[in-house]
Design a protein around this motif. Structure first.
Motif, PDB file in Angstrom:
ATOM      1  N   ASP A  22       0.927  -1.297   0.101  1.00 54.44           N
ATOM      2  CA  ASP A  22       0.062  -0.061  -0.022  1.00 54.44           C
ATOM      3  C   ASP A  22       0.925   1.288  -0.135  1.00 54.44           C
ATOM      4  OD1 ASP A  22      -2.277  -1.529  -0.090  1.00 54.44           O
ATOM      5  OD2 ASP A  22      -2.518  -1.367   2.031  1.00 54.44           O
ATOM      6  N   LEU A  78       2.378   1.707  -3.510  1.00 51.71           N
ATOM      7  CA  LEU A  78       1.127   2.153  -4.435  1.00 51.71           C
ATOM      8  C   LEU A  78       0.835   3.725  -4.252  1.00 51.71           C
ATOM      9  CD1 LEU A  78      -1.598  -0.774  -4.301  1.00 51.71           C
ATOM     10  CD2 LEU A  78      -0.152  -0.036  -6.378  1.00 51.71           C
ATOM     11  N   THR A  79       0.973   4.163  -2.967  1.00 48.87           N
ATOM     12  CA  THR A  79       0.845   5.589  -2.580  1.00 48.87           C
ATOM     13  C   THR A  79       1.953   6.583  -3.148  1.00 48.87           C
ATOM     14  OG1 THR A  79      -0.440   5.038  -0.465  1.00 48.87           O
ATOM     15  CG2 THR A  79       0.270   7.216  -0.662  1.00 48.87           C
ATOM     16  N   ARG A 116       3.870   5.757  -5.847  1.00 46.59           N
ATOM     17  CA  ARG A 116       3.700   5.773  -7.183  1.00 46.59           C
ATOM     18  C   ARG A 116       2.791   6.727  -7.515  1.00 46.59           C
ATOM     19  NH1 ARG A 116       0.859   0.837  -9.688  1.00 46.59           N
ATOM     20  NH2 ARG A 116      -0.796   1.972  -9.289  1.00 46.59           N
ATOM     21  N   ASP A 117       1.726   6.959  -7.101  1.00 46.26           N
ATOM     22  CA  ASP A 117       0.505   7.777  -7.404  1.00 46.26           C
ATOM     23  C   ASP A 117       0.792   9.150  -6.766  1.00 46.26           C
ATOM     24  OD1 ASP A 117      -0.327   5.709  -8.823  1.00 46.26           O
ATOM     25  OD2 ASP A 117      -1.752   5.101  -7.313  1.00 46.26           O
ATOM     26  N   ALA A 118       1.715   9.552  -6.149  1.00 42.07           N
ATOM     27  CA  ALA A 118       1.832  10.860  -5.425  1.00 42.07           C
ATOM     28  C   ALA A 118       2.355  11.912  -6.469  1.00 42.07           C
ATOM     29  CB  ALA A 118       2.843  10.570  -4.241  1.00 42.07           C
ATOM     30  N   PRO A 119       2.158  13.063  -6.220  1.00 40.49           N
ATOM     31  CA  PRO A 119       2.654  14.192  -6.934  1.00 40.49           C
ATOM     32  C   PRO A 119       4.007  14.257  -6.754  1.00 40.49           C
ATOM     33  CG  PRO A 119       0.753  14.954  -5.458  1.00 40.49           C
ATOM     34  CD  PRO A 119       1.113  13.806  -5.168  1.00 40.49           C
TER      35      PRO A 119
END
Length: 321
Positions: A296, A299-300, A302-305
């Protein structure tokens, strides 16, 4: 031995253990174990070095008074049945502590010319003080031909020093350093083939830690740098050889800003070859309350600004390494 099923007790015990080297003489005036309380009075051990101890311990804590001077660890290891070369060196230690929810005392430990599981040339110095829930101390660990680790801290424990949750809630500051880590040795220990062979070079790093409150991610700042780096890149018959280029990096975990900051520079005799920086926005405040599991978290992230920049200073092509 007092023959009672609810109690084990010894009085006035003396013994001698013989074998290779000087005999080991040991004894104590009293030992008992009853209803979770362990008491040991006037314990003494003498061979190549001496050890004395008095203990009175329960699950809630107790008193430790221990003094060891110039103990030969290899002699003690052989007596305990450990194979030759498993443990060696000279140990000196002093523990004088009252342990509980509010503890006080000292712990000093020193190992000279140590050896453990085939790793030789180990020198260790540890000094720590406990006053109430405050713990301060410093540590130096040096391993011959491998590097030196140092550290110091000023921390407030969350409670009893024997309970893991006290360290989960710890606050305070700390600094840890690593100097002269031998990179060829490190690369030989890595299980994965990274396509890089290190011929020479050392690594140094400094890490600063700060935590102001429990249940928060600590603030972390670190720096790394190589020295004397010489590497081959590539697995083919003619890998690319790189000399005279050093790696310098820095980073920070900033919970107050919910950011992870990273910077990396490659430098040579003429200055920067390339420099880069990145800033990643992460929910560090929420992670302090509840840290997610590894997948998790990935994943966070990877998608963070993400903000990033790369800079290559102007120079002639033939001036690059």
């Amino acid at each position: 031995v007092v023959p009672r099923t609810d109690r084990v007790e010894f009085e006035g015990v003396k013994a001698e253990v013989t074998g290779r080297g000087k005999p080991i003489l040991l004894g104590f005036s009293h030992f008992s174990l009853h209803e979770g309380r362990l008491r040991l009075a006037d314990f003494h051990l003498e061979s190549e070095g001496t050890l004395t101890a008095n203990l009175d311990l329960t699950e809630a804590g107790g008193v430790i008074d221990l003094d060891g001077r110039d103990l030969n660890l290899s002699r003690l290891a052989e007596t305990a049945g450990l194979s030759t070369g498993t443990l060696a060196g000279r140990l000196t230690t002093r523990v004088d502590a009252t342990i509980g929810s509010q503890s006080n005392g000292i712990l000093d430990l020193s190992v000279k010319n140590g050896e453990f599981q085939g790793v030789t040339g180990v020198d260790l110095d540890l000094k720590t003080r406990i006053a109430g829930r405050k713990s301060t101390g410093d540590l130096t660990l040096q391993v011959e031909e491998m590097g030196k680790i140092g550290g110091d801290w000023d921390a407030d424990l969350g409670g009893h020093p024997f309970r893991p949750e006290s360290y989960r809630d710890v606050t305070g500051t700390g600094k840890f350093t690593l100097d002269g880590l031998d990179l060829p040795m490190l690369s030989s220990l890595l299980a994965r083939d990274l396509g890089v062979k290190v011929h020479e070079g050392t690594l140094a790093t400094t890490v600063h830690l700060k935590r102001d409150a429990p249940r928060t991610i600590p603030e972390v700042r670190f720096e790394v740098a190589t020295a004397g780096l010489s590497i081959d890149i590539g697995d083919g018959p003619k890998p690319t050889h790189v000399d005279g280029v050093e790696v310098k990096g820095a980073g920070a975990i900033e919970p107050a800003e919910n950011r992870l900051q990273l910077a990396l520079r490659l430098t040579d005799y003429d200055g920067d070859v390339v420099s880069s920086g990145a800033s990643l926005e992460l929910p560090l405040g929420a992670w302090g309350e509840h840290l997610p599991d590894g997948p998790d978290m990935i994943l966070t992230a990877r998608d963070a600004p993400l903000e990033a920049a790369v800079s290559i200073p102007r120079r002639r092509i033939d001036e690059f390494p």
